[in-house]
Motif scaffolding. Structure first.
Motif, mmCIF file in Angstrom:
data_model
loop_
_atom_site.group_PDB
_atom_site.id
_atom_site.type_symbol
_atom_site.label_atom_id
_atom_site.label_comp_id
_atom_site.label_asym_id
_atom_site.label_seq_id
_atom_site.Cartn_x
_atom_site.Cartn_y
_atom_site.Cartn_z
ATOM 1 N N GLY A 168 20.908 33.271 41.950
ATOM 2 C CA GLY A 168 21.333 32.557 40.734
ATOM 3 C C GLY A 168 21.962 31.446 40.724
ATOM 4 O O GLY A 168 22.156 30.714 41.955
ATOM 5 N N ILE A 169 22.836 31.164 39.998
ATOM 6 C CA ILE A 169 23.786 29.718 39.578
ATOM 7 C C ILE A 169 24.756 29.636 40.954
ATOM 8 O O ILE A 169 25.011 28.896 41.634
ATOM 9 C CB ILE A 169 24.381 29.549 38.323
ATOM 10 C CG1 ILE A 169 24.912 28.015 38.336
ATOM 11 C CG2 ILE A 169 25.407 30.702 38.240
ATOM 12 C CD1 ILE A 169 23.967 27.157 38.405
ATOM 13 N N SER A 170 25.322 30.868 41.132
ATOM 14 C CA SER A 170 26.232 31.113 42.170
ATOM 15 C C SER A 170 25.633 30.556 43.505
ATOM 16 O O SER A 170 26.359 29.805 44.217
ATOM 17 C CB SER A 170 27.039 32.422 42.395
ATOM 18 O OG SER A 170 27.883 32.626 41.252
ATOM 19 N N PRO A 207 25.559 39.543 40.961
ATOM 20 C CA PRO A 207 26.448 40.202 39.958
ATOM 21 C C PRO A 207 27.150 41.546 40.545
ATOM 22 O O PRO A 207 26.706 42.144 41.538
ATOM 23 C CB PRO A 207 25.483 40.826 38.881
ATOM 24 C CG PRO A 207 23.931 39.750 39.137
ATOM 25 C CD PRO A 207 24.295 39.539 40.522
ATOM 26 N N VAL A 208 28.529 41.749 39.939
ATOM 27 C CA VAL A 208 29.163 42.937 40.516
ATOM 28 C C VAL A 208 28.193 44.082 41.273
ATOM 29 O O VAL A 208 28.394 44.375 41.995
ATOM 30 C CB VAL A 208 30.246 43.209 39.843
ATOM 31 C CG1 VAL A 208 31.094 44.342 40.110
ATOM 32 C CG2 VAL A 208 31.234 41.897 39.728
ATOM 33 N N ASN A 209 27.552 44.547 39.946
ATOM 34 C CA ASN A 209 27.128 45.844 40.175
ATOM 35 C C ASN A 209 25.693 45.886 41.104
ATOM 36 O O ASN A 209 25.117 46.750 41.807
ATOM 37 C CB ASN A 209 26.379 46.455 38.700
ATOM 38 C CG ASN A 209 27.600 47.028 38.048
ATOM 39 O OD1 ASN A 209 28.824 47.179 38.683
ATOM 40 N ND2 ASN A 209 27.421 47.432 36.967
ATOM 41 N N GLY A 210 25.292 44.359 41.488
ATOM 42 C CA GLY A 210 24.220 44.268 42.426
ATOM 43 C C GLY A 210 24.747 44.030 43.620
ATOM 44 O O GLY A 210 24.137 44.718 44.699
ATOM 45 N N ALA A 211 25.902 43.800 43.798
ATOM 46 C CA ALA A 211 26.530 43.451 45.150
ATOM 47 C C ALA A 211 27.400 44.908 45.834
ATOM 48 O O ALA A 211 27.237 45.180 46.955
ATOM 49 C CB ALA A 211 27.533 42.732 45.116
ATOM 50 N N LEU A 212 27.826 45.712 44.859
ATOM 51 C CA LEU A 212 28.375 46.782 45.524
ATOM 52 C C LEU A 212 27.579 47.829 46.310
ATOM 53 O O LEU A 212 28.122 48.428 47.252
ATOM 54 C CB LEU A 212 28.955 47.760 44.213
ATOM 55 C CG LEU A 212 30.161 46.851 43.238
ATOM 56 C CD1 LEU A 212 30.758 47.626 42.259
ATOM 57 C CD2 LEU A 212 31.549 46.720 44.533
ATOM 58 N N PRO A 213 26.368 47.993 45.756
ATOM 59 C CA PRO A 213 25.543 49.236 46.725
ATOM 60 C C PRO A 213 25.268 48.484 48.052
ATOM 61 O O PRO A 213 25.483 49.220 49.196
ATOM 62 C CB PRO A 213 24.316 49.392 45.973
ATOM 63 C CG PRO A 213 24.634 49.075 44.444
ATOM 64 C CD PRO A 213 25.703 47.761 44.531
ATOM 65 N N LEU A 214 25.195 47.057 47.985
ATOM 66 C CA LEU A 214 25.000 46.694 49.846
ATOM 67 C C LEU A 214 26.462 46.537 50.314
ATOM 68 O O LEU A 214 26.430 46.942 51.368
ATOM 69 C CB LEU A 214 24.525 45.144 49.462
ATOM 70 C CG LEU A 214 23.102 45.109 48.963
ATOM 71 C CD1 LEU A 214 22.835 43.614 48.665
ATOM 72 C CD2 LEU A 214 22.125 45.626 49.514
ATOM 73 N N CYS A 229 30.575 36.458 45.855
ATOM 74 C CA CYS A 229 30.792 35.558 44.637
ATOM 75 C C CYS A 229 29.711 35.845 43.477
ATOM 76 O O CYS A 229 28.974 36.763 44.164
ATOM 77 C CB CYS A 229 30.844 33.975 44.740
ATOM 78 S SG CYS A 229 29.366 33.369 45.305
ATOM 79 N N GLY A 230 29.741 35.564 42.500
ATOM 80 C CA GLY A 230 28.512 35.980 41.753
ATOM 81 C C GLY A 230 29.134 36.339 40.139
ATOM 82 O O GLY A 230 30.112 36.234 39.655
ATOM 83 N N PHE A 231 27.933 36.615 39.442
ATOM 84 C CA PHE A 231 28.362 36.882 37.965
ATOM 85 C C PHE A 231 29.337 38.069 37.913
ATOM 86 O O PHE A 231 28.852 39.371 38.233
ATOM 87 C CB PHE A 231 26.914 37.123 37.540
ATOM 88 C CG PHE A 231 26.903 37.291 35.987
ATOM 89 C CD1 PHE A 231 27.625 36.611 34.973
ATOM 90 C CD2 PHE A 231 25.836 38.167 35.081
ATOM 91 C CE1 PHE A 231 27.701 36.748 33.771
ATOM 92 C CE2 PHE A 231 25.947 38.090 33.769
ATOM 93 C CZ PHE A 231 26.731 37.449 32.973
ATOM 94 N N GLY A 232 30.492 37.769 37.127
ATOM 95 C CA GLY A 232 31.317 38.798 36.930
ATOM 96 C C GLY A 232 32.410 39.072 37.955
ATOM 97 O O GLY A 232 33.489 39.726 37.570
#
Length: 469
Positions: A16-18, A277-284, A428-431
């Motif tokens: 994404g943009i980040s 995005p926050v919810n995409g990063a947390l499981p990892l 970093c990332g969305f949110g």
């Protein structure tokens, strides 16, 4: 299964943009820095995606970004996009808020706002009560904070701002999360008004002679916002550094770096940038810190209903927003063909109406026919339009907007503690630092500098952002 462990300095998860800005700056500012970007989709950009059909141009995600961020302007210049972009100045294009079933024009300057008949005179005087009120303790909601500081008469307008920005519920969004810079001014100076005055005085002292303060402009591209991630991706693709269709399924901390596992690749590098995005990063991240497995942030999803009309005219401006108190079906409408050229065929207009959000997720699940009919009925109550649209299309969301509600500041604290403990990890990332494109670009530029120089990620000072309708 392919494995690489000796040729990569940095793995960036997310195109994404980040992630793209981090990769762009690392490549530009640190020649020889070896990186790979892993993107789960077959295209770059994340939530940034443009829609084109029969001469109509619309957006699935953001419609543009303000040109008042130095880092974003730098990215445009460095990529050559400054020669392609189109702009619509906020000084020229007004916005409206629906109040009591009518569109009220919102001026963009504070003095004009005070003069406008938006609220009764007594309520305008009540706004000055901010000068005499101590800051609220804790992390109040936006609604509670605004009512306390400025009075309840302004709440519909405050609601409209955060509906337009987050598609959110200002009874849930936290002021410390969405406007930390304003909250810092409030605590430091005892009131928002005094803090804004002090900041304006300091800005005047640093202003160069002859420099004029101007309103920012909304920026996009002739073919839509998708051009931005596509341009950033071009050199990465040419160098073989952008891998599409690579969903990351696992992370592993190693003695000298990080291992990243996809279904087809296992990559090892000294640095790992999670640009998700926050919810995409947390499981990892839960593989590194199991306590994060149970965490998530609420999200808001939007459906966009695109309408085209022949031989019609829109009111001047960008569009309008609708506070919840109006009890209408839609959240607002963007006058797309007013904002930028070539958004509709010759002799036509196009506008994009937003439905759903944090308060009404069930509306996004309605079938296309119902969404079109109910949205058009809602819009007809506010705009004068011909009997039949020449075009109607529902754009279903493939992403969601993170909501900065209760617990968000604690989540940021835990993120900061995690990257401080884990050498070579950057997030970093969305949110994570807001949801605006400028927020993400600014954070990504700073983070790239830290990755390239081998210094740990840190949280920047809270910025005071101006509110534009």
């Amino acid at each position: 299964m392919n494995e690489s462990n000796d040729t990569i300095d940095t793995i960036i998860v997310g195109g994404g943009i980040s992630g793209l800005v981090v990769a762009h700056r690392l490549t530009r500012d640190f020649p020889g820095h070896r990186l790979v970007v892993l993107e789960k989709e077959e295209r770059p950009g994340g939530v940034i995606s443009s829609f084109s059909d029969n001469g109509y141009l619309a957006e699935w995600g953001p419609h543009g970004f303000l040109d008042n961020c130095a880092e974003s302007r730098d990215i445009l210049r460095e990529t050559g996009l400054d020669k392609e972009c189109v702009a619509a100045s906020l000084a020229t294009f007004v916005r409206y808020v629906c109040i009591n079933g009518r569109l009220m024009m919102i001026p963009q300057s504070p003095l004009k706002i005070l003069r406008a008949p938006l609220i009764p005179f007594g309520d305008k005087i009540r706004v000055l009560g901010d000068l005499f009120k101590k800051p609220l303790d804790g992390e109040p909601t936006v609604a509670k904070w605004a009512a306390y500081r400025f009075g309840r008469a302004l709440l519909p307008y405050v609601d409209a701002v955060f509906t337009g920005t987050y598609a959110g519920d200002y009874n849930e969004l936290r002021i410390d999360a969405v406007m930390p810079g304003v909250r810092e001014l409030e605590h430091r100076h005892g009131s928002v008004i005094r803090g804004v005055i002090a900041k304006a005085r300091a800005a005047r002292k640093t202003k160069r002679r002859g420099e004029k303060l101007t309103m920012p402009a909304m920026t996009s591209f002739p073919g839509g916002m998708q051009r931005l991630p596509e341009r950033l991706a071009e050199p990465l693709i040419a160098a073989g550094g952008l891998h599409y269709g690579q969903r990351v399924i696992g992370l592993e901390r190693q003695e000298n770096g990080w291992a990243v596992q996809t279904k087809t690749e296992r990559l090892v590098a000294a640095n790992l940038v999670l640009a998700l995005p926050v919810n995409g990063a947390l499981p990892l991240l839960a593989t590194v810190d199991p306590a994060l497995a149970a965490l998530s942030v609420p999200e808001a999803r939007l459906a966009t209903v695109v309408f085209g009309f022949a031989d019609a005219q829109l009111p001047p401006g960008f569009g309008y927003l609708i506070p919840e108190v109006e009890q209408r079906f839609t959240l607002g409408t963007l006058f797309s063909s007013n904002m930028f050229p070539n958004r509709a065929p010759a002799g036509h207009i196009v506008f994009e109406t937003l439905v759903g959000g944090r308060r009404h997720p069930e509306r996004v699940e309605l079938d296309d026919k119902t969404l079109i009919e109910r949205s058009l009925a809602d819009v007809r109550g506010l705009l004068t339009l011909p009997p039949t649209p020449s075009y109607a299309k529902v754009l279903r969301p493939f992403g969601a907007i993170p909501q900065l509600e209760g617990g968000y500041r604690d989540l940021l604290r835990r993120r900061n503690e995690l990257v401080a403990r884990q050498r070579g990890l950057f997030i970093c990332g969305f949110g994570w630092e807001g949801i605006g494109l400028n927020d993400m670009i600014k954070t990504a530029c700073a983070l790239a500098g830290r990755v390239g120089s081998g210094t740990a990620q840190s949280q920047d000072q809270a910025e005071v952002k101006k509110v534009y309708f």
